[in-house]
Every structure is written in structure tokens, then in C-alpha cells.
Design an enzyme around this catalytic site. Structure first.
Site, PDB file in Angstrom:
ATOM      1  N   HIS A 124       0.836  -1.202   0.000  1.00  0.00           N
ATOM      2  CA  HIS A 124       0.000   0.000   0.000  1.00  0.00           C
ATOM      3  C   HIS A 124       0.873   1.255   0.000  1.00  0.00           C
ATOM      4  O   HIS A 124       0.692   2.153  -0.846  1.00  0.00           O
ATOM      5  CB  HIS A 124      -0.912  -0.024   1.229  1.00  0.00           C
ATOM      6  CG  HIS A 124      -1.810   1.160   1.356  1.00  0.00           C
ATOM      7  ND1 HIS A 124      -3.129   1.126   0.974  1.00  0.00           N
ATOM      8  CD2 HIS A 124      -1.586   2.411   1.818  1.00  0.00           C
ATOM      9  CE1 HIS A 124      -3.691   2.309   1.199  1.00  0.00           C
ATOM     10  NE2 HIS A 124      -2.773   3.110   1.713  1.00  0.00           N
ATOM     11  N   GLU A 125       1.812   1.327   0.921  1.00  0.00           N
ATOM     12  CA  GLU A 125       2.660   2.518   1.019  1.00  0.00           C
ATOM     13  C   GLU A 125       3.602   2.632  -0.176  1.00  0.00           C
ATOM     14  O   GLU A 125       3.972   3.742  -0.579  1.00  0.00           O
ATOM     15  CB  GLU A 125       3.448   2.518   2.332  1.00  0.00           C
ATOM     16  CG  GLU A 125       2.591   2.527   3.587  1.00  0.00           C
ATOM     17  CD  GLU A 125       1.576   3.665   3.633  1.00  0.00           C
ATOM     18  OE1 GLU A 125       1.827   4.715   3.008  1.00  0.00           O
ATOM     19  OE2 GLU A 125       0.535   3.501   4.293  1.00  0.00           O
TER      20      GLU A 125
END
Length: 491
Positions: A256-257
Site C-alpha cells: 500500500h505505502e
């Protein structure tokens, strides 16, 4: 030098100082000694004072008045659009208020982390009361008589309103609730069990970051209480977290990051340290993190490759084969934590926060009543009671640091990701074959070329339209979810 050149040179330094301020925030959440918090809040306030002074410098107003946007090219006009908006916004907020918000939110972040660890909501509420009061003042200054919450949303998703978001969420909720009910009535895949050493998780998570194109020579992966990304251009950092019995928390937080980080790393270098040199909005930003994490990272093809990587790292871990692993990764399950929620239920978490923070900012909900309101709403929406504050009102960092108006961009990012995924599938017919080999380059390359490299060149909706070829709509996301989970659960 022309007025435009002088303004851009001045802006370059302002952008560089803003990156320094961001680095102070990154350090606070990763490596800063706990005892440094009071001093750090003063440092953050000092940096905000410097930035506010530059952003409201009379010279900026003089330059803006002297520049005729019509004679500039598309890039120049986009730069001016951002600078004019930032100048108008900053001029509305008193310098003392901006510095106080920076100071209090820096202190509040540390108090939130301690309260979360101690399961002590009462210890956090006084400073949250301060934050809410200060943000209301800021919102009133920005709204200039208009809707305070709309003014806050505009900081993260320009030209979006609470009414438009509310209508979108109201349209999405019935289909999401119906899908959840059907899925939960079906037989669920097995949950993951066992022990997964943190060191091995971090080794594999860095490999996952690289597999999605994250440039470790211009970034790093650290651990934090709440995963986040920070920076732009040539210094883009991400964080994750580990849980001994839940490596997916680490792996999918990282992917996600990485989506956020790759967006920033892949912006055209010509835009470095200018207003165009960062993601255009948080909704668009979230579209990158969510398509990396979900449509790519949780796909049947990619989870097959990840299954093999986990076997190499941890040995046999109780899941029979790739298909069973795909079910385990995408298992729809009861849970309290937004960042750990499955795709079916994630947006329901956001809708809860959207309604609560909107009520807070409009004065319809008192900070002292927030925990009870959260718990009542959660039980009504999810069917079971919150068991402890760290699984409820204390789970997210956002309100402690004053990010009101931010939460709805998570669901908006999911909507945008649905549009992008539909276009990506058409553009890369062999996507699954490549993902099955752990090769994300065609997918991430398409996102880089169609969206990421352009940074803030276009407005948010125009950015998605340009990349996907369709006006943003929740229909592609809902159709994707119904097809994926209908297949997985035999609906």
C-alpha cells in the site's frame, strides 16, 4: 528574470523547506526519542511559521499580479493554478493559528500513541479537544462563510464536497452491505495461523517493495505505529509494521505505502521541488496505493507468486496450495481495524469516519461523546461491539494530527482505482501471466506513464479521466468486487 521565473525560484526554496518539515514528521514517527516530543512540537511550530511567512510574503502577491497566465504553456499554467490557490488559502489563515496547529498536533500525535498503547481514551480527549477547536477555526477562516467541512476536504481533494461524497457513499453502501451479507453467509476460507518472525517479515517486505518498483536508492522502509509514506522526488520514505501472527499486516501495508511512494518517485524530474512535483490529491494518491495493494497485490495471479516467496522465507506454514492461499489472503472476516479490513468491508470503515468527523467539524458531535458515537455506529454497521479503544476510536493517527477531511479520500481512491484497473486490464491483456511470475513492471509502468509522471499537472478528476478514459464512477469498483468475491465465495 521575469516575474514568473522569480516566483518559481522563490517557490523552489519554499518547497524544499516543506520537505524538511516533512522529514521532521517522519523522524517523529520512526526514530525520535520519546522524550524529545515537547521540543519537536516547538521545532514543528517554528518550521510552520517560516513556511507561512514565505507563503504569504507580499512579494508573492506582487509576482502573481504581474503574471499573465494566458501567455504560459500548460505546465506554467498548472504551476500558477497551484500557487494562486495556495496563496489565497494561506492568506486566510492567521500565522499564529497555523503555528499553533503545528505545535499542538505534534504534541497530540505522541499523546495519541501513548493513549492507544494504554487503552486510555480519557488521556487523549483533552488534546483532541484542542486539535478540533483549532481545526474548526482554520476551517471557518478557509470557508469564508461556506461549509467548514467542505473547506477541509478541499485541502486533500480539490473541488470535492461533502455532499457529493455523501451521495456517492449512499449509492455504494447498499451493494457493499448486500455483498458482505452474501459472503459472510458462505463458507469462508481458512485463516492464516502460526508464528512469523518479524525479522523475516521485514526481509520479505523489502523484496515486495522492490518487486513493485520502489527505488530503495531514493527511499527506505522503516517501522511505525501507523504505516505511512513521506517525501517526494528523490527522497521518498515508507513505513510498515509487523505482527508475529499476521504477516499480511506487514506485507500489504508495505505494498500500500509503496503505491504512494512510487507515485512520488515517478513524477517527472522537471517538476522537482515545484507545486507539480507531488501527487495532485489524496484521492488520486490513494488510487495508487489501493490498486497496488488490492487489484494487483491481492490478485489470484500475484498471490500465487507470494505463496512461493512465503514458503521460501518461512517454510511450510499451514496453507496447502496457491488457490487456498488466494482465499486466505482475501478472506472476508470480522475485524475492527481499518488498515486490516478486507476489500468488501473497507469502505464501510471509511463511511463511519466520514460521518463522525463531519459531525465533529459542524459542531453536531462533542469530542467527549466521540467514543460512544463511534462504538454505537460500529456495532450498528458491523454487528458486534468494539472490544477496546485501540480497536475503535484510537486506532487511527489522523485526527490527532489534524487531518480532518482526509478519510473520505480513501474510499474515493478505491473508486478511482476501480476505473484505473478496468483500463489497465484492457491495456495489458497478459497482466495475470506477468503477475504470476512476480513481474509487476507492465502494470506499474502503465500507471507511471498514464498517471504518476504527471504529478499535479491536471486536476484530480482530469487526472483519472486522462489515465482511464472514463469519468470517475463507483461502478467499475463495485463490479470488480462483486465479480471477485462472487467467484471466490461461489455466490
Amino acid at each position: 528574470m521575469s516575474a514568473y521565473d522569480e516566483l518559481m525560484a522563490f517557490q523552489h526554496t519554499t518547497e524544499a523547506l516543506a520537505q524538511v518539515a516533512g522529514r521532521l514528521g517522519w523522524d517523529q514517527e520512526t526514530m525520535m526519542p520519546r522524550g524529545a516530543a515537547p521540543q519537536r512540537s516547538e521545532e514543528m511550530a517554528a518550521m510552520e511559521s517560516v513556511l507561512h511567512a514565505r507563503r504569504t510574503d507580499p512579494k508573492v502577491g506582487d509576482w502573481l499580479a504581474a503574471i499573465d497566465d494566458a501567455v504560459l504553456d500548460d505546465v506554467g499554467q498548472a504551476q500558477m493554478r497551484h500557487i494562486r490557490k495556495s496563496y489565497a488559502r494561506t492568506m486566510k489563515v492567521p500565522a499564529e493559528l497555523a503555528a499553533e496547529i503545528a505545535k499542538v498536533t505534534s504534541r497530540a500525535q505522541g499523546q495519541w500513541a501513548e493513549a492507544r498503547s494504554d487503552e486510555d481514551v480519557a488521556a487523549f480527549l483533552p488534546v483532541l479537544e484542542e486539535v478540533v477547536g483549532l481545526k474548526r477555526q482554520e476551517g471557518q477562516a478557509l470557508a469564508d462563510g461556506g461549509d467548514v467541512y467542505d473547506a477541509m476536504i478541499d485541502d486533500y481533494e480539490p473541488e470535492m464536497t461533502a455532499a457529493e461524497l455523501g451521495a456517492m457513499f449512499d449509492a455504494m453502501r447498499p451493494r457493499l452491505v448486500a455483498l458482505r451479507a452474501a459472503v459472510l453467509a458462505a463458507e469462508a476460507p481458512a485463516a492464516l495461523s502460526g508464528s512469523f518472525p518479524a525479522q523475516k517479515q521485514m526481509q520479505l517486505t523489502r523484496e515486495l517493495a522492490r518487486s513493485f518498483g520502489y527505488d530503495m536508492s531514493h527511499g527506505r522502509v522503516d517501522k511505525a505505529v501507523h504505516p505511512f509514506s513521506s517525501g517526494s522526488g528523490k527522497d521518498v520514505r515508507i513505513t510498515t509494521r509487523t505482527s508475529e501472527h499476521d504477516p499480511f499486516n506487514c506485507f500489504y501495508s508495505t505494498i500500500h505505502e509503496v503505491g504512494h511512494g512510487c507515485y512520488e518517485q515517478n513524477i517527472d524530474e522537471a517538476y522537482l521541488l515545484t507545486p507539480l512535483g507531488q501527487g495532485v490529491s489524496m484521492g488520486v494518491h490513494e488510487s495508487q496505493s489501493r490498486i497496488y495493494e488490492n487489484q494487483l497485490g491481492r490478485s489470484r495471479a500475484f498471490t500465487g507468486w507470494l505463496f512461493e516467496q512465503m514458503q521460501e522465507s518461512f517454510g511450510a506454514f499451514g496453507v496447502a496450495d496457491k488457490e487456498a492461499f488466494y482465499g486466505t489472503v482475501n478472506r472476508v472476516h470480522d475485524g475492527y481495524i481499518r488498515t486490516e479490513a478486507d476489500e468488501v468491508q473497507y469502505n464501510l470503515h471509511i463511511m463511519l469516519r466520514f460521518d463522525l468527523e463531519r459531525a465533529l467539524m459542524q459542531g453536531d458531535l462533542a469530542v467527549g461523546d466521540l467514543e460512544a458515537a463511534w462504538n454505537d455506529r460500529f456495532e450498528a454497521d458491523f454487528g458486534y461491539a468494539v472490544d477496546k479503544p485501540s480497536n475503535g476510536v484510537l486506532q487511527d493517527v489522523h485526527w490527532s494530527v489534524g487531518l480532518f477531511g482526509y478519510f473520505p479520500t480513501y474510499s474515493l481512491g478505491n473508486v478511482y482505482a476501480g476505473c484505473l484497473h478496468e483500463a489497465l486490464r484492457a491495456a495489458v491483456p497478459d497482466l495475470d501471466g506477468q503477475l504470476a511470475a512476480g513481474d509487476t513492471s507492465a502494470a506499474t509502468g502503465w500507471l507511471r506513464e498514464t498517471l504518476q509522471q504527471h504529478g499535479g499537472l491536471r486536476k484530480p478528476r482530469e487526472t483519472i479521466l486522462h489515465a482511464s478514459g472514463i469519468e470517475p464512477s463507483p461502478e467499475p469498483l463495485l463490479a470488480y468486487l462483486e465479480a471477485k468475491f462472487g467467484d471466490l465465495y461461489g455466490l
